[in-house]
Design an enzyme around this catalytic site. Structure first.
Site, PDB file in Angstrom:
ATOM      1  CD  GLU A 173      28.957  31.837  49.015  1.00  0.00           C
ATOM      2  OE1 GLU A 173      27.751  31.978  49.195  1.00  0.00           O
ATOM      3  OE2 GLU A 173      29.780  31.610  49.905  1.00  0.00           O
ATOM      4  CG  PHE A 199      21.602  29.893  33.572  1.00  0.00           C
ATOM      5  CD1 PHE A 199      22.677  30.324  34.338  1.00  0.00           C
ATOM      6  CD2 PHE A 199      20.324  30.128  34.032  1.00  0.00           C
ATOM      7  CE1 PHE A 199      22.475  30.952  35.546  1.00  0.00           C
ATOM      8  CE2 PHE A 199      20.118  30.755  35.242  1.00  0.00           C
ATOM      9  CZ  PHE A 199      21.175  31.177  35.995  1.00  0.00           C
TER      10      PHE A 199
HETATM   11  C1  LIG Z   1      38.661  34.065  46.840  1.00  0.00           C
HETATM   12  C2  LIG Z   1      37.684  33.023  46.371  1.00  0.00           C
HETATM   13  C3  LIG Z   1      37.159  32.119  47.280  1.00  0.00           C
HETATM   14  C4  LIG Z   1      36.280  31.110  46.843  1.00  0.00           C
HETATM   15  N1  LIG Z   1      35.818  30.178  47.748  1.00  0.00           N
HETATM   16  C5  LIG Z   1      35.119  29.088  47.291  1.00  0.00           C
HETATM   17  C6  LIG Z   1      34.762  28.023  48.191  1.00  0.00           C
HETATM   18  O1  LIG Z   1      34.996  28.098  49.401  1.00  0.00           O
HETATM   19  N2  LIG Z   1      34.153  26.928  47.670  1.00  0.00           N
HETATM   20  C7  LIG Z   1      33.863  26.801  46.344  1.00  0.00           C
HETATM   21  O2  LIG Z   1      33.314  25.771  45.949  1.00  0.00           O
HETATM   22  N3  LIG Z   1      34.173  27.816  45.473  1.00  0.00           N
HETATM   23  C8  LIG Z   1      34.792  28.939  45.905  1.00  0.00           C
HETATM   24  N4  LIG Z   1      35.151  29.960  45.039  1.00  0.00           N
HETATM   25  C9  LIG Z   1      34.853  29.789  43.612  1.00  0.00           C
HETATM   26  C10 LIG Z   1      33.749  30.698  43.098  1.00  0.00           C
HETATM   27  O3  LIG Z   1      32.508  30.309  43.609  1.00  0.00           O
HETATM   28  C11 LIG Z   1      33.834  30.701  41.555  1.00  0.00           C
HETATM   29  O4  LIG Z   1      34.991  31.435  41.227  1.00  0.00           O
HETATM   30  C12 LIG Z   1      32.607  31.306  40.905  1.00  0.00           C
HETATM   31  O5  LIG Z   1      31.506  30.440  41.037  1.00  0.00           O
HETATM   32  C13 LIG Z   1      32.820  31.603  39.413  1.00  0.00           C
HETATM   33  O6  LIG Z   1      33.364  30.501  38.771  1.00  0.00           O
HETATM   34  P1  LIG Z   1      34.665  30.687  37.838  1.00  0.00           P
HETATM   35  O7  LIG Z   1      35.673  31.469  38.595  1.00  0.00           O
HETATM   36  O8  LIG Z   1      35.049  29.342  37.352  1.00  0.00           O
HETATM   37  O9  LIG Z   1      34.195  31.600  36.653  1.00  0.00           O
HETATM   38  P2  LIG Z   1      33.442  31.122  35.304  1.00  0.00           P
HETATM   39  O10 LIG Z   1      32.256  30.295  35.647  1.00  0.00           O
HETATM   40  O11 LIG Z   1      34.438  30.570  34.358  1.00  0.00           O
HETATM   41  O12 LIG Z   1      32.912  32.529  34.762  1.00  0.00           O
HETATM   42  C14 LIG Z   1      33.767  33.444  34.071  1.00  0.00           C
HETATM   43  C15 LIG Z   1      32.898  34.585  33.562  1.00  0.00           C
HETATM   44  O13 LIG Z   1      31.907  34.068  32.666  1.00  0.00           O
HETATM   45  C16 LIG Z   1      30.617  34.494  33.090  1.00  0.00           C
HETATM   46  N5  LIG Z   1      29.635  33.447  32.798  1.00  0.00           N
HETATM   47  C17 LIG Z   1      29.678  32.131  33.100  1.00  0.00           C
HETATM   48  N6  LIG Z   1      28.559  31.496  32.643  1.00  0.00           N
HETATM   49  C18 LIG Z   1      27.792  32.439  32.065  1.00  0.00           C
HETATM   50  C19 LIG Z   1      26.518  32.440  31.440  1.00  0.00           C
HETATM   51  N7  LIG Z   1      25.758  31.340  31.349  1.00  0.00           N
HETATM   52  N8  LIG Z   1      26.046  33.609  30.939  1.00  0.00           N
HETATM   53  C20 LIG Z   1      26.760  34.754  31.060  1.00  0.00           C
HETATM   54  N9  LIG Z   1      27.970  34.841  31.646  1.00  0.00           N
HETATM   55  C21 LIG Z   1      28.478  33.696  32.150  1.00  0.00           C
HETATM   56  C22 LIG Z   1      30.750  34.712  34.586  1.00  0.00           C
HETATM   57  O14 LIG Z   1      29.746  35.603  35.066  1.00  0.00           O
HETATM   58  C23 LIG Z   1      32.145  35.297  34.682  1.00  0.00           C
HETATM   59  O15 LIG Z   1      32.091  36.672  34.399  1.00  0.00           O
HETATM   60  C24 LIG Z   1      35.937  31.020  45.467  1.00  0.00           C
HETATM   61  C25 LIG Z   1      36.444  31.978  44.575  1.00  0.00           C
HETATM   62  C26 LIG Z   1      37.293  32.974  45.005  1.00  0.00           C
HETATM   63  C27 LIG Z   1      37.836  33.982  44.032  1.00  0.00           C
END
Ligand SMILES: Cc1cc2nc3c(=O)[nH]c(=O)nc-3n(C[C@H](O)[C@H](O)[C@H](O)COP(=O)(O)OP(=O)(O)OC[C@H]3O[C@@H](n4cnc5c(N)ncnc54)[C@H](O)[C@@H]3O)c2cc1C
Length: 387
Positions: A366, A386
């Site tokens: 989130e 962003f």
């Molecule tokens: C246990 C668990 C339950 C979840 N449940 C749900 C759910 O019910 N429904 C759902 O839809 N999702 C769910 N999620 C997904 C969660 O919301 C995402 O993991 C989260 O939004 C981050 O996306 P990502 O993992 O793809 O990381 P990425 O977006 O790939 O980010 C990787 C890193 O890059 C950084 N980053 C990305 N963009 C930028 C930027 N512009 N500037 C600086 N840094 C940046 C991030 O901060 C992070 O450190 C869940 C995740 C987990 C682990």
């Protein structure tokens, strides 16, 4: 030993009698029903589904939703419920948050009358479970890039795509799936068992082990035209849902931090080294003092956020600040508590490491810590960092 929740600034006095009563009921239920079984579920990597009817019986599912058989509690009462649930485990709170804020809330606010009547009472009673599918394998922090598509074909929408990391995903009877229809993000209610809709549990997690985290695959999934959420178009649909849920996360992780602090303080008083309780050493006291200070700040921020929400005045940026701050400090507190417990801190006999591992997910989902930093940076400067 009875739980002694920290309340250094008498936040208790700022709650109504009803809010205290609701909190105490959930606190007692967590002590009696969650804590005795949660470590085993965590180690086994299973969600305690047997608790769902009990949570429903207590009225915890969608407790903030108004109408359709739901109690419509205020934001502070709802927050206190989540605080107590996460004192048990982030997986239990995540289940309730997804059901209430990410499934029932969009149906209540964006759904048709037919959708509300069909799903809200069942979701509140725990007879149906819901999940929220926004994140995709290649699109997390930037959901606007989503690849899941819906196409209108006759009297059906046909969905194709994949969603990942979906809480409650494999057990859900109804999934709120976000997909692009003619280039615009729309919400669809997809039911379990619809041909082409696969719900697969994801294994090998070190975090949120007592939670169902799943992948949703949609291959030519045909749903009736009545499955679309008619009341919202664009990314603001899912983002508004996330604002609801993020507020709850700020309350929830405060509960996890309170649980860790209580355990570490007790341990520090009982554990003897060098002929004294370790709580008598200045370095240990320094850790406890830091923890209590941050917990107190979280409690006050959450309460103010809740009251602003009840007055219809809270902003998404204020919610971002509360989520970001609470997750960061709860994780730091859990790590610090683990160090106070020494080797015992790594075992499932104690709670701290389970909470610590869980909080690694909660600080990520989130909106990661960094993403909330950028949201605040944008609010402060008007400049978008962003991209
Ligand atoms: C246990 C668990 C339950 C979840 N449940 C749900 C759910 O019910 N429904 C759902 O839809 N999702 C769910 N999620 C997904 C969660 O919301 C995402 O993991 C989260 O939004 C981050 O996306 P990502 O993992 O793809 O990381 P990425 O977006 O790939 O980010 C990787 C890193 O890059 C950084 N980053 C990305 N963009 C930028 C930027 N512009 N500037 C600086 N840094 C940046 C991030 O901060 C992070 O450190 C869940 C995740 C987990 C682990």
């Amino acid at each position: 030993m009875a739980y002694e929740p920290p309340d250094f600034y008498g936040v208790e006095e700022l709650l109504t009698e009803d809010e205290r009563m609701i909190r105490d009921a959930v606190r007692g239920w967590v002590t009696d029903r969650v804590l005795p079984i949660i470590a085993d579920h965590y180690l086994a990597g299973t969600f305690p589904t047997g608790l769902i009817p009990e949570m429903a019986e207590l009225g915890l599912l969608g407790a903030g939703i108004e109408g359709y058989g739901c109690p419509g509690l205020g934001a502070v009462a709802y927050g206190l419920i989540l605080q107590e649930l996460e004192r048990g485990d982030s997986g239990i709170r995540s289940f309730a948050s997804v059901q209430g804020s990410l499934v029932m809330w969009p149906i209540r606010n964006f759904g048709s009358e037919e959708q509300k009547k069909r799903w809200l009472p069942a979701l509140h009673k725990g007879e149906a479970i819901g999940c929220f599918g926004l994140t995709e394998p290649d699109h997390g922090s930037d959901p606007g890039g989503m690849e899941t598509r819906a196409v209108k074909r006759g009297d059906r929408y046909v969905l194709n795509g994949a969603k990942m990391w979906i809480t409650n995903g494999s057990q859900a009877h109804v999934a709120v799936v976000w997909a692009k229809l003619d280039g615009v993000v729309r919400g669809f209610l997809v039911e379990k068992g619809t041909p082409g809709f696969l719900q697969r549990s994801m294994g090998k997690k070190f975090s949120l082990r007592a939670s169902d985290t799943s992948e949703l695959v949609l291959q030519d999934v045909a749903v009736p035209l009545t499955s679309i959420l008619p009341g919202v178009e664009g990314l603001k649909g899912p983002l508004n849902c996330l604002t609801q849920a993020r507020g709850g996360i700020a309350w929830g992780v405060c509960g996890a931090a309170m649980a860790c602090y209580d355990e570490a303080r007790r341990y520090a008083l009982q554990r003897i080294q060098f002929g004294k309780p370790i709580g008598q050493f200045q370095l240990v006291q320094s850790k406890l003092a830091e923890m209590l200070t941050e917990i107190t700040k979280m409690q006050l921020l959450n309460l103010r956020m809740g009251r602003l929400k009840e007055a219809g005045k809270v902003t998404p940026q204020q919610v971002s600040m509360a989520k970001r701050n609470a997750c960061h400090h709860a994780l730091e507190i859990a790590r610090s508590c683990r160090s106070v417990l020494g080797a015992n801190g790594i075992t499932a006999e104690y709670q701290v490491m389970r909470h610590m591992c869980n909080l690694e997910s909660v600080i990520t989902y989130e909106g990661t810590h960094d993403i909330h930093t950028l949201i605040l940076g944008h609010a402060l400067t008007g400049l978008d960092a962003f991209r």
